[in-house]
Design an enzyme around this catalytic site. Structure first.
Site, PDB file in Angstrom:
ATOM      1  N   THR A 112      34.266  29.541  37.348  1.00  0.00           N
ATOM      2  CA  THR A 112      33.580  30.584  38.117  1.00  0.00           C
ATOM      3  C   THR A 112      32.115  30.790  37.744  1.00  0.00           C
ATOM      4  O   THR A 112      31.720  30.568  36.590  1.00  0.00           O
ATOM      5  CB  THR A 112      34.327  31.917  37.907  1.00  0.00           C
ATOM      6  OG1 THR A 112      33.487  33.001  38.296  1.00  0.00           O
ATOM      7  CG2 THR A 112      34.673  32.150  36.450  1.00  0.00           C
ATOM      8  N   TYR A 165      36.718  39.211  32.026  1.00  0.00           N
ATOM      9  CA  TYR A 165      37.095  38.137  32.956  1.00  0.00           C
ATOM     10  C   TYR A 165      36.262  36.889  32.670  1.00  0.00           C
ATOM     11  O   TYR A 165      36.796  35.787  32.508  1.00  0.00           O
ATOM     12  CB  TYR A 165      36.871  38.629  34.402  1.00  0.00           C
ATOM     13  CG  TYR A 165      36.985  37.532  35.436  1.00  0.00           C
ATOM     14  CD1 TYR A 165      38.197  37.232  36.020  1.00  0.00           C
ATOM     15  CD2 TYR A 165      35.863  36.786  35.820  1.00  0.00           C
ATOM     16  CE1 TYR A 165      38.303  36.221  36.970  1.00  0.00           C
ATOM     17  CE2 TYR A 165      35.963  35.776  36.755  1.00  0.00           C
ATOM     18  CZ  TYR A 165      37.186  35.497  37.330  1.00  0.00           C
ATOM     19  OH  TYR A 165      37.275  34.487  38.251  1.00  0.00           O
TER      20      TYR A 165
HETATM   21  N1  GDD Z   1      35.275  44.968  44.506  1.00  0.00           N
HETATM   22  C1  GDD Z   1      34.270  45.773  44.869  1.00  0.00           C
HETATM   23  N2  GDD Z   1      34.547  46.983  45.444  1.00  0.00           N
HETATM   24  N3  GDD Z   1      33.002  45.373  44.626  1.00  0.00           N
HETATM   25  C2  GDD Z   1      31.996  46.181  45.014  1.00  0.00           C
HETATM   26  C3  GDD Z   1      32.213  47.425  45.643  1.00  0.00           C
HETATM   27  C4  GDD Z   1      33.561  47.849  45.867  1.00  0.00           C
HETATM   28  O1  GDD Z   1      33.835  48.915  46.403  1.00  0.00           O
HETATM   29  N4  GDD Z   1      31.012  47.993  45.926  1.00  0.00           N
HETATM   30  C5  GDD Z   1      30.081  47.150  45.491  1.00  0.00           C
HETATM   31  N5  GDD Z   1      30.666  46.067  44.934  1.00  0.00           N
HETATM   32  C6  GDD Z   1      29.949  44.933  44.309  1.00  0.00           C
HETATM   33  C7  GDD Z   1      30.415  44.658  42.885  1.00  0.00           C
HETATM   34  O2  GDD Z   1      29.760  45.568  41.989  1.00  0.00           O
HETATM   35  C8  GDD Z   1      29.954  43.224  42.716  1.00  0.00           C
HETATM   36  O3  GDD Z   1      28.618  43.190  42.295  1.00  0.00           O
HETATM   37  C9  GDD Z   1      30.034  42.626  44.139  1.00  0.00           C
HETATM   38  O4  GDD Z   1      30.249  43.750  45.016  1.00  0.00           O
HETATM   39  C10 GDD Z   1      31.142  41.608  44.343  1.00  0.00           C
HETATM   40  O5  GDD Z   1      32.349  42.129  43.870  1.00  0.00           O
HETATM   41  P1  GDD Z   1      33.772  41.425  44.182  1.00  0.00           P
HETATM   42  O6  GDD Z   1      33.917  41.167  45.629  1.00  0.00           O
HETATM   43  O7  GDD Z   1      34.827  42.246  43.514  1.00  0.00           O
HETATM   44  O8  GDD Z   1      33.649  39.973  43.517  1.00  0.00           O
HETATM   45  P2  GDD Z   1      33.113  39.472  42.082  1.00  0.00           P
HETATM   46  O9  GDD Z   1      31.780  38.836  42.299  1.00  0.00           O
HETATM   47  O10 GDD Z   1      33.205  40.531  41.063  1.00  0.00           O
HETATM   48  O11 GDD Z   1      34.176  38.363  41.695  1.00  0.00           O
HETATM   49  C11 GDD Z   1      34.676  37.379  42.628  1.00  0.00           C
HETATM   50  O12 GDD Z   1      33.892  36.204  42.623  1.00  0.00           O
HETATM   51  C12 GDD Z   1      33.862  35.482  41.375  1.00  0.00           C
HETATM   52  C13 GDD Z   1      32.976  34.256  41.549  1.00  0.00           C
HETATM   53  O13 GDD Z   1      33.526  33.338  42.408  1.00  0.00           O
HETATM   54  C14 GDD Z   1      36.117  37.075  42.221  1.00  0.00           C
HETATM   55  O14 GDD Z   1      36.713  36.271  43.198  1.00  0.00           O
HETATM   56  C15 GDD Z   1      36.173  36.357  40.894  1.00  0.00           C
HETATM   57  O15 GDD Z   1      37.522  35.990  40.608  1.00  0.00           O
HETATM   58  C16 GDD Z   1      35.286  35.097  40.990  1.00  0.00           C
HETATM   59  O16 GDD Z   1      35.283  34.429  39.752  1.00  0.00           O
END
Ligand code: GDD
Length: 344
Positions: free
Chosen positions: A132, A156
């Site tokens: 990732t 993570y």
């Molecule tokens: N989940 C979430 N919920 N994220 C939010 C929100 C909310 O209400 N509001 C803002 N965000 C912002 C988070 O702070 C983060 O910066 C961004 O949206 C993306 O969050 P996520 O969609 O939860 O994904 P992630 O980037 O933390 O992780 C995902 O991508 C990684 C890279 O491929 C996951 O799929 C991981 O497993 C993966 O490794």
């Protein structure tokens, strides 16, 4: 030789798309899935029924990457030529609440799987590890390449860093064909509803269908490199078709904010969104109805955020001939339309 794939975490977004791709390419597919009190195989159920009708081999097993015995049993039954490891506690924010559990799955789990392959002496078995962009965390350069130093910023990311290195070590010590796909965020209508993109499209579709609750989000200005999951599984398969195992970044190379995602999704859903206020008081109002449809809730802020995670996938493009096909705009549209359809 018959190609036999074993997919851990098969019931998730990536597992379901990869299953379809591999069955279409003539593979026998075996999948491992954790038991859960709620039925969680909806993403693969249709494929399973179609495979059954066509007489294809598509076997599902209950098992867990935290339970070595279950891994040994499934490997001994399926005798895979390729293993794709998607078993993961995949939510970065939740890893701050469950750091130990996250480590057991995302770090030790990978070790258990590699040990099982080693002990079965599956010398020709090729392995894909779902690595990732979170490895880069507080990224030391932008965009990141395979040579950028790692600096994870969450339990993570730290657990995934162990997994990355143990995969590389088993490749070097035991000559295993073990590969890390360093994937940036990849989304689709099958994305879990607590990841930000799907949370947005799912909630906006519900509001469109009459739900009175506003969509509550954390950091609207967080930026990510978002691609389409279906494009990315093609790349995973390509990695395992190479003579030499390696590590590859898979990304679009383009950054967008959560705010941009919301704006585009709201437009596709037919809202006329305007922002009002600042910080935690900021809201998004639909001018057409006057209703507040977006609110900021600090509950969804992260303790720490990574820094400008955007990937340079030149190596994958040059060596594997891979190109992402779906743009950010198309991705938002695909996801938003699919969720609107769900609530019709
Ligand atoms: N989940 C979430 N919920 N994220 C939010 C929100 C909310 O209400 N509001 C803002 N965000 C912002 C988070 O702070 C983060 O910066 C961004 O949206 C993306 O969050 P996520 O969609 O939860 O994904 P992630 O980037 O933390 O992780 C995902 O991508 C990684 C890279 O491929 C996951 O799929 C991981 O497993 C993966 O490794």
């Amino acid at each position: 030789m018959k190609k036999v794939a074993l997919i851990t975490g098969i019931a998730g977004q990536d597992g379901s798309y990869l299953t379809e791709l591999l069955l279409n390419r003539g593979y026998d597919v075996h999948g491992v899935d954790r038991r859960s009190s709620l039925f969680n195989r909806s993403r693969i159920e249709k494929t399973r029924r179609e495979a059954q009708k066509k007489g294809l081999v598509f076997e599902l097993y209950y098992g867990d990457i935290c339970d070595a015995g279950s891994l040994y049993r499934v490997i001994s039954k399926s005798k895979p030529t390729e293993i794709y490891n998607f078993a993961s506690q995949s939510h970065v924010a939740i890893s701050f609440d469950e750091p130990e559990h996250t480590t057991d799955i995302n770090a030790n789990g990978v070790l258990r799987l590699l040990e099982a392959v080693r002990n079965f002496e599956l010398k020709d078995c090729r392995i894909y590890q779902a690595s990732t962009s979170e490895l880069f965390g507080n990224a030391l350069e932008t965009p990141q390449t395979e040579k950028t130093p790692f600096h994870p910023r969450s339990p993570y990311g730290v657990a995934k860093l162990y997994a990355y290195w143990i995969v590389k070590n088993y490749r070097e010590h035991y000559a295993m064909h073990a590969n890390n796909g360093i994937l940036y965020n990849h989304e689709s209508p099958r994305r879990g509803e607590n990841f930000v993109t799907r949370k947005i499209t799912y909630s906006l579709a519900k509001i469109k269908a009459g739900d009175d609750h506003a969509l509550e989000l954390g950091n609207l200005d967080a930026q990510r490199d978002w691609g389409y999951a279906k494009d990315y599984v093609e790349m995973m398969w390509l990695m395992l078709q190479q003579e030499k195992a390696d590590d590859y970044i898979i990304a679009t190379g383009k950054l967008h904010t959560v705010r941009e995602f919301v704006e585009k999704a709201a437009h596709v859903a037919g809202f006329d969104l305007v922002w009002e206020g600042d910080g935690t008081k900021e809201v998004g109002r639909d001018k057409l109805t006057g209703k507040i449809i977006i609110k900021v809730n600090p509950k969804f802020y992260r303790p720490i955020e990574p820094h400008l995670l955007v990937g340079d996938a030149t190596k994958a493009k040059d060596k594997l001939g891979w190109q992402p096909k779906v743009s950010f705009e198309n991705l938002v549209e695909i996801m938003m339309k699919a969720d609107i359809e769900r609530f019709l």
